[in-house]
Design a protein around this motif. Structure first.
Motif, PDB file in Angstrom:
ATOM      1  N   ARG A 128      10.260   7.985   9.830  1.00 30.90           N
ATOM      2  CA  ARG A 128      10.285   7.513  11.198  1.00 30.90           C
ATOM      3  C   ARG A 128       8.857   7.148  11.598  1.00 30.90           C
ATOM      4  N   VAL A 129       8.733   6.390  12.652  1.00 28.02           N
ATOM      5  CA  VAL A 129       7.424   5.893  13.074  1.00 28.02           C
ATOM      6  C   VAL A 129       6.836   6.830  14.124  1.00 28.02           C
ATOM      7  N   GLN A 184       6.749   0.248  10.914  1.00 26.97           N
ATOM      8  CA  GLN A 184       8.191   0.160  10.709  1.00 26.97           C
ATOM      9  C   GLN A 184       8.519  -0.436   9.348  1.00 26.97           C
ATOM     10  N   ARG A 185       7.736  -1.419   8.921  1.00 27.13           N
ATOM     11  CA  ARG A 185       7.988  -2.017   7.602  1.00 27.13           C
ATOM     12  C   ARG A 185       7.781  -0.980   6.503  1.00 27.13           C
ATOM     13  N   ALA A 203       7.962   2.302   6.864  1.00 28.76           N
ATOM     14  CA  ALA A 203       9.034   3.292   6.985  1.00 28.76           C
ATOM     15  C   ALA A 203      10.326   2.778   6.360  1.00 28.76           C
ATOM     16  N   ASP A 204      10.634   1.514   6.581  1.00 30.05           N
ATOM     17  CA  ASP A 204      11.840   0.936   5.981  1.00 30.05           C
ATOM     18  C   ASP A 204      11.755   0.962   4.465  1.00 30.05           C
TER      19      ASP A 204
END
Length: 359
Positions: A85-86, A68-69, A71-72
């Protein structure tokens, strides 16, 4: 007694002016201006769509510890080139690509410094190449190495996966040309409901033959899109009928100007936004928004996803093509029936003599 002086004849200038007024009517001026507008619109649309391809929210799945990190970080890139997206693992990432939910996936190695970019260039090499460049820049900042794995390349005889686009383009052009020629040979506005019904029947038969011909060319003849002959045949029939029935409807409603409207919608606007040379993620906002709603874009997606992605993500394009086809046929018949009733209500003389042809 003086004889009357002879009346002077017309001068060359007056004769030329009279011929000019007779040759250049208001109608002809309007037609030329309309053609000029279509020509300039063609140039503007194609150059505007293709002159500066810029990535916008290219979809990518991320498989990594702390995904997620990462992807952000990708979603925070200036200009929004990626939409990340994950995915929980590589298997899910591959399924997302093959189901056309994402364009690519980045698999971060939990150990070591070599990561992988998974992509399917059959869905559009331009997007795959752009995603590769963006991911490589990101990896350079992260001081890691990136390898590219193409999990669904195009057929060896399908250069840059463009055969789907050109097949769709040929079918669309054939559909509206057939309808236009039928209208020119029998009058743009059929005089009777039966004649409209006959025109729709001819277009349906033509669509089936055109779909068959296109499928033969790209499958057994050239081998560009092999292995899906019958699916391509009926997709082609639907595409041709969608273009032809829509053109017939525009002709019934607008007369000869309906052909101009068809060219505007399907050629000037529809072709450059269809996702052929540059898929939607690389087009400017206007073309990116309208592309899926016209037959060229819907047909290109339906053909490409049928051939390369097991028919995934074809429901919406096929429904759209069906709406153009069925809607064009039904509305053409309805418009013809309404027009016939209106002519019957306003007619003051005897019924039309069939020998006089179309009104």
């Amino acid at each position: 007694m003086n004889s009357a002086s002879p009346t002077p004849g017309p001068t060359p200038f007056s004769r030329f002016r009279a011929e000019l007024n007779d040759a250049v009517s208001v109608r002809s001026v309007l037609l030329v201006v309309s053609v000029l507008a279509l020509q300039l619109g063609f140039i503007l649309s194609y150059v505007g769509a293709f002159h500066s391809p810029t990535p916008h929210r290219i979809s990518v799945a991320v498989v990594a510890p702390g995904a997620q990190r990462f992807a952000d970080m990708l979603n925070a890139l200036p200009g929004d080139p990626l939409h990340a997206r994950v995915a929980k693992d590589e298997s899910q990432a591959r399924r997302l690509i093959l189901h056309r939910s994402v364009d690519s996936a980045i698999v971060i190695a939990p150990r070591g410094t070599t990561d992988r970019l998974l992509l399917a260039s059959a869905g559009g090499p331009a997007v795959s190449e752009t995603a590769s460049r963006i991911a490589a820049r990101v990896e350079a900042v992260q001081h890691r190495r990136l390898t590219v794995q193409d999990i669904r390349p195009p057929s060896p005889k399908d250069g840059r996966s463009l055969s789907s686009f050109y097949l769709a383009l040929g079918w669309v052009v054939g559909g509206y040309l057939a309808a236009a020629l039928l209208g020119m040979s029998a009058g743009a506005r059929p005089a009777t409901f039966n004649r409209t019904l006959i025109r729709m029947g001819v277009l349906t038969a033509y669509s089936i033959l055109s779909g068959l011909g296109g499928a033969i060319i790209v499958d057994p003849a050239l081998g560009a899109l092999p292995g899906h002959f019958f699916a391509l045949w009926w997709i082609g029939a639907l595409v041709v009928l969608a273009a032809g029935a829509s053109t017939a409807l525009f002709q019934i409603l607008l007369g000869p100007m309906g052909i101009g409207l068809t060219i505007l919608l399907f050629v000037v606007l529809g072709n450059p936004s269809a996702g052929g040379p540059y898929p939607a993620a690389l087009l400017p906002p206007f073309w990116r928004a309208i592309g899926p709603w016209f037959p060229p874009g819907a047909a290109t997606t339906a053909i490409r996803n049928t051939v390369y992605f097991a028919g995934n993500a074809t429901t919406v394009p096929l429904l759209l093509l069906g709406a153009y086809a069925i809607g064009g046929v039904v509305l053409s018949l309805l418009a013809s029936a309404i027009g016939l009733r209106r002519r019957g209500a306003t007619r003051t003389g005897p019924p039309d003599d069939p020998a006089k042809g179309e009104s």
